[in-house]
Design a protein around this motif. Sequence first.
Motif, mmCIF file in Angstrom:
data_model
loop_
_atom_site.group_PDB
_atom_site.id
_atom_site.type_symbol
_atom_site.label_atom_id
_atom_site.label_comp_id
_atom_site.label_asym_id
_atom_site.label_seq_id
_atom_site.Cartn_x
_atom_site.Cartn_y
_atom_site.Cartn_z
ATOM 1 N N LEU A 8 10.428 19.821 -21.377
ATOM 2 C CA LEU A 8 9.542 18.656 -21.423
ATOM 3 C C LEU A 8 10.316 17.352 -21.229
ATOM 4 O O LEU A 8 9.823 16.423 -20.594
ATOM 5 C CB LEU A 8 8.765 18.634 -22.741
ATOM 6 N N ARG A 12 9.786 14.647 -18.199
ATOM 7 C CA ARG A 12 9.626 13.211 -18.441
ATOM 8 C C ARG A 12 10.593 12.417 -17.561
ATOM 9 O O ARG A 12 10.224 11.391 -16.975
ATOM 10 C CB ARG A 12 9.879 12.908 -19.921
ATOM 11 N N GLU A 29 1.328 14.284 -16.663
ATOM 12 C CA GLU A 29 0.329 15.084 -17.383
ATOM 13 C C GLU A 29 0.239 16.499 -16.807
ATOM 14 O O GLU A 29 0.232 17.484 -17.543
ATOM 15 C CB GLU A 29 -1.027 14.389 -17.286
ATOM 16 N N ARG A 32 3.575 18.480 -17.524
ATOM 17 C CA ARG A 32 3.657 18.903 -18.927
ATOM 18 C C ARG A 32 2.784 20.134 -19.169
ATOM 19 O O ARG A 32 3.190 21.070 -19.849
ATOM 20 C CB ARG A 32 3.229 17.770 -19.850
ATOM 21 N N ARG A 36 4.082 23.823 -20.373
ATOM 22 C CA ARG A 36 3.533 24.467 -21.578
ATOM 23 C C ARG A 36 2.846 25.792 -21.242
ATOM 24 O O ARG A 36 2.854 26.720 -22.037
ATOM 25 C CB ARG A 36 2.555 23.526 -22.261
#
Length: 112
Positions: A8, A12, A29, A32, A36
């Motif tokens: 993560l 970023r 968005e 991420r 996940r």
Amino acid sequence: MNRLTVALALVRCAAALLPDPEQRARHLEQWRADVRGAAELELSPLRIAAGTAVAAALMTVTTRKETPVLPIGPLALALRLVDGPTARRRAVTLAALSGMALLTGLGLLLAQ
């Protein structure tokens, strides 16, 4: 620090490379969510994050600048020839002529 946290953080950093703030937020968005969701597909989140870093770098490099460079010389001629309804045939012809010119040049170079 587990793999998901590192992935993560990498996502970023990759999103921070993007020049447009709107594009940056949208991709952050999505990336991420991809990182996940990698565990559900039995994929490594670090590999997904590395892919996003490569994609961000390519998107940054290929982003158009405000002042475009106008093609000149052979490139401008090629772009004019290839445009139109018979673009595919013209592109193949242009590629064949370029290849023949290259082979002729190599032949002359090796004949010396």
